[in-house]
Write a protein that holds these residues in place. Structure first.
Motif, mmCIF file in Angstrom:
data_model
loop_
_atom_site.group_PDB
_atom_site.id
_atom_site.type_symbol
_atom_site.label_atom_id
_atom_site.label_comp_id
_atom_site.label_asym_id
_atom_site.label_seq_id
_atom_site.Cartn_x
_atom_site.Cartn_y
_atom_site.Cartn_z
ATOM 1 N N GLY A 55 33.145 41.074 36.161
ATOM 2 C CA GLY A 55 32.435 41.105 37.438
ATOM 3 C C GLY A 55 32.015 42.505 37.820
ATOM 4 N N VAL A 56 32.935 43.472 37.703
ATOM 5 C CA VAL A 56 32.614 44.865 38.013
ATOM 6 C C VAL A 56 31.515 45.375 37.091
ATOM 7 C CG1 VAL A 56 33.504 47.226 38.033
ATOM 8 C CG2 VAL A 56 34.894 45.368 38.966
ATOM 9 N N GLU A 57 31.611 45.034 35.804
ATOM 10 C CA GLU A 57 30.617 45.489 34.842
ATOM 11 C C GLU A 57 29.226 44.964 35.189
ATOM 12 O OE1 GLU A 57 28.937 47.442 31.716
ATOM 13 O OE2 GLU A 57 30.984 47.630 32.460
ATOM 14 N N ARG A 58 29.153 43.699 35.592
ATOM 15 C CA ARG A 58 27.846 43.129 35.931
ATOM 16 C C ARG A 58 27.255 43.793 37.169
ATOM 17 N NH1 ARG A 58 26.573 37.028 34.308
ATOM 18 N NH2 ARG A 58 27.816 36.874 32.415
ATOM 19 N N ILE A 59 28.104 44.078 38.158
ATOM 20 C CA ILE A 59 27.602 44.700 39.385
ATOM 21 C C ILE A 59 27.076 46.103 39.112
ATOM 22 C CG2 ILE A 59 28.283 45.530 41.678
ATOM 23 C CD1 ILE A 59 30.269 43.198 41.766
ATOM 24 N N THR A 60 27.689 46.809 38.150
ATOM 25 C CA THR A 60 27.214 48.153 37.819
ATOM 26 C C THR A 60 25.914 48.120 37.022
ATOM 27 O OG1 THR A 60 28.585 48.222 35.807
ATOM 28 C CG2 THR A 60 29.552 49.113 37.827
ATOM 29 N N ARG A 61 25.616 46.991 36.372
ATOM 30 C CA ARG A 61 24.416 46.906 35.538
ATOM 31 C C ARG A 61 23.182 46.489 36.315
ATOM 32 N NH1 ARG A 61 27.307 43.881 31.448
ATOM 33 N NH2 ARG A 61 25.934 42.126 31.943
ATOM 34 N N ARG A 62 23.360 45.669 37.379
ATOM 35 C CA ARG A 62 22.196 45.197 38.131
ATOM 36 C C ARG A 62 22.592 44.924 39.570
ATOM 37 N NH1 ARG A 62 20.193 39.183 37.605
ATOM 38 N NH2 ARG A 62 19.550 39.832 39.688
ATOM 39 N N ARG A 63 21.592 44.761 40.401
ATOM 40 C CA ARG A 63 21.835 44.549 41.828
ATOM 41 C C ARG A 63 21.842 43.058 42.153
ATOM 42 N NH1 ARG A 63 21.788 47.448 46.352
ATOM 43 N NH2 ARG A 63 21.194 49.329 45.215
ATOM 44 N N PHE A 64 22.828 42.645 42.945
ATOM 45 C CA PHE A 64 22.913 41.284 43.458
ATOM 46 C C PHE A 64 22.863 41.346 44.981
ATOM 47 C CE2 PHE A 64 25.116 41.231 39.393
ATOM 48 C CZ PHE A 64 24.589 40.102 38.776
ATOM 49 N N ASP A 65 22.347 40.282 45.578
ATOM 50 C CA ASP A 65 22.312 40.201 47.033
ATOM 51 C C ASP A 65 23.660 39.772 47.602
ATOM 52 O OD1 ASP A 65 19.441 40.782 47.479
ATOM 53 O OD2 ASP A 65 19.164 38.938 46.334
ATOM 54 N N LEU A 66 24.430 39.038 46.800
ATOM 55 C CA LEU A 66 25.722 38.515 47.240
ATOM 56 C C LEU A 66 26.590 38.245 46.025
ATOM 57 C CD1 LEU A 66 27.507 37.226 49.576
ATOM 58 C CD2 LEU A 66 26.424 35.049 48.964
ATOM 59 N N VAL A 67 27.895 38.524 46.156
ATOM 60 C CA VAL A 67 28.853 38.194 45.105
ATOM 61 C C VAL A 67 29.932 37.298 45.698
ATOM 62 C CG1 VAL A 67 30.575 39.075 43.484
ATOM 63 C CG2 VAL A 67 28.446 40.351 43.849
ATOM 64 N N VAL A 68 30.177 36.161 45.048
ATOM 65 C CA VAL A 68 31.268 35.261 45.423
ATOM 66 C C VAL A 68 32.399 35.519 44.439
ATOM 67 C CG1 VAL A 68 31.971 32.868 45.783
ATOM 68 C CG2 VAL A 68 29.610 33.564 46.287
ATOM 69 N N TRP A 69 33.541 35.998 44.951
ATOM 70 C CA TRP A 69 34.580 36.566 44.087
ATOM 71 C C TRP A 69 35.920 35.869 44.312
ATOM 72 C CZ3 TRP A 69 33.877 41.343 41.243
ATOM 73 C CH2 TRP A 69 35.034 41.793 40.598
ATOM 74 N N ASP A 70 36.483 35.295 43.240
ATOM 75 C CA ASP A 70 37.799 34.652 43.302
ATOM 76 C C ASP A 70 38.873 35.732 43.335
ATOM 77 O OD1 ASP A 70 40.130 33.231 43.007
ATOM 78 O OD2 ASP A 70 39.405 31.990 41.349
ATOM 79 N N ALA A 71 39.549 35.870 44.479
ATOM 80 C CA ALA A 71 40.547 36.924 44.644
ATOM 81 C C ALA A 71 41.853 36.612 43.939
ATOM 82 C CB ALA A 71 40.823 37.159 46.130
ATOM 83 N N THR A 72 41.966 35.439 43.310
ATOM 84 C CA THR A 72 43.192 35.094 42.587
ATOM 85 C C THR A 72 43.064 35.336 41.086
ATOM 86 O OG1 THR A 72 42.605 32.756 42.214
ATOM 87 C CG2 THR A 72 43.619 33.316 44.330
ATOM 88 N N LEU A 73 42.000 35.990 40.662
ATOM 89 C CA LEU A 73 41.831 36.284 39.231
ATOM 90 C C LEU A 73 43.030 37.078 38.711
ATOM 91 C CD1 LEU A 73 38.055 37.241 39.068
ATOM 92 C CD2 LEU A 73 39.136 35.358 37.838
ATOM 93 N N PRO A 74 43.571 36.705 37.556
ATOM 94 C CA PRO A 74 44.798 37.362 37.067
ATOM 95 C C PRO A 74 44.640 38.824 36.683
ATOM 96 C CG PRO A 74 43.929 35.804 35.435
ATOM 97 C CD PRO A 74 43.151 35.588 36.690
ATOM 98 N N ASP A 75 43.407 39.290 36.433
ATOM 99 C CA ASP A 75 43.250 40.674 35.979
ATOM 100 C C ASP A 75 42.856 41.630 37.093
ATOM 101 O OD1 ASP A 75 40.600 39.756 36.298
ATOM 102 O OD2 ASP A 75 39.868 41.153 34.766
ATOM 103 N N LEU A 76 42.904 41.213 38.375
ATOM 104 C CA LEU A 76 42.456 42.089 39.449
ATOM 105 C C LEU A 76 43.305 43.349 39.568
ATOM 106 C CD1 LEU A 76 41.280 39.869 42.430
ATOM 107 C CD2 LEU A 76 39.938 41.163 40.798
ATOM 108 N N LYS A 77 44.622 43.221 39.410
ATOM 109 C CA LYS A 77 45.484 44.397 39.508
ATOM 110 C C LYS A 77 45.168 45.393 38.401
ATOM 111 C CE LYS A 77 49.406 42.254 41.879
ATOM 112 N NZ LYS A 77 50.861 41.944 41.801
ATOM 113 N N GLU A 78 44.879 44.879 37.225
ATOM 114 C CA GLU A 78 44.517 45.760 36.104
ATOM 115 C C GLU A 78 43.213 46.472 36.376
ATOM 116 O OE1 GLU A 78 43.356 45.418 31.360
ATOM 117 O OE2 GLU A 78 44.263 43.711 32.401
ATOM 118 N N VAL A 79 42.247 45.755 36.925
ATOM 119 C CA VAL A 79 40.951 46.361 37.256
ATOM 120 C C VAL A 79 41.137 47.445 38.308
ATOM 121 C CG1 VAL A 79 38.698 45.935 38.291
ATOM 122 C CG2 VAL A 79 39.635 44.310 36.645
ATOM 123 N N ALA A 80 41.957 47.152 39.340
ATOM 124 C CA ALA A 80 42.200 48.136 40.393
ATOM 125 C C ALA A 80 42.909 49.362 39.842
ATOM 126 C CB ALA A 80 43.014 47.506 41.513
#
Length: 242
Positions: A55-80
């Motif tokens: 998700g982070v990689e896609r946002i850095t590659r192009r612009r979106f008007d809105l992102v719907v993001w599942d906050a329970t994704l298991p890799d969020l702590k790793e990304v942070a």
């Protein structure tokens, strides 16, 4: 297996104006439901990312008007933990999908920006309503790092707020409360939600009432009231409802 959503034809624009949306989630049934709901409402679902890192990689590659993001994704702590953030000028409005236990522990993976949430199990009508409010709010913001409602503006880059040309001398707690109200404009926030956002824990009812009263005195002094009480439920920010 998840379908390749980027190859789906886009429906004709409607009330959404054909806004581009990215969905970040690992539950294929949920993402398919969201895709169908958003596309029927006239949004363009530009893709689905199955992990927080993607998700982070896609946002850095192009612009979106809105992102719907599942906050329970298991890799969020790793990304942070990697410390990769999106700059405020590139940060799209973000709609979290959360469960109750995640309500007060959302990870600030994408940095500061306009955001909202809906709780799981997802209700499609609520997703559409919150998405519309987020996009309206994004249109009202004057520049990156700002939240605004009418002539009320909060500048996260300078940690300052103003009502028209009048600066508001806010304490840190008042500033956090105002930010929470602005990010949820039109939505009633309970005293528990306010206490946990402002202090990280629930405080006594009278402490919250006093904080709201101080903020209301500074924001609404001599001008049309924007901060309102919904007796028995909580507080909300916006123009008076008919």
């Amino acid at each position: 297996m998840r379908a390749n959503l980027e190859e789906r034809p886009s429906p004709p624009p409607s009330r959404s104006g054909g806004r581009d949306v990215l969905i970040v989630g690992h539950d294929s049934a949920e993402t398919d439901l969201l895709t169908t709901t958003l596309e029927l409402a006239g949004y363009r679902v530009a893709g689905v990312a199955g992990t927080g890192a993607e998700g982070v990689e896609r946002i850095t590659r192009r612009r979106f008007d809105l992102v719907v993001w599942d906050a329970t994704l298991p890799d969020l702590k790793e990304v942070a933990a990697r410390g990769r953030r999106i700059g405020p000028e590139d940060r799209p409005p973000l709609l979290y999908l959360i469960t109750c236990e995640y309500l007060y522990t959302l990870l600030p993976v994408l940095g500061r920006g306009r955001e909202d949430y809906v709780t799981k199990p997802v209700r499609t009508t609520e997703v559409l309503a919150r998405a519309q409010l987020l996009l309206r709010g994004a249109e009202r913001e004057g520049r990156p790092g700002e939240l605004g409602y009418g002539d009320l503006v909060l500048d996260d880059t300078a940690c300052e707020a103003r009502r028209g040309s009048r600066p508001l001398d806010l304490s840190p707690a008042e500033y956090r409360l105002l930010r929470h109200l602005l990010a949820n404009a039109g939505r009633v926030l309970s005293k528990e939600q306010i206490g946990r956002y402002v202090w990280g824990e629930f405080r006594a009812t009278d402490a919250i009432e006093k904080l709201v009263s101080r903020l209301r005195h500074k924001v609404d002094r001599g001008e049309p009231a924007l901060i309102h009480t919904r007796r028995g439920f909580g507080y909300w920010l916006g123009h008076p409802r008919d």
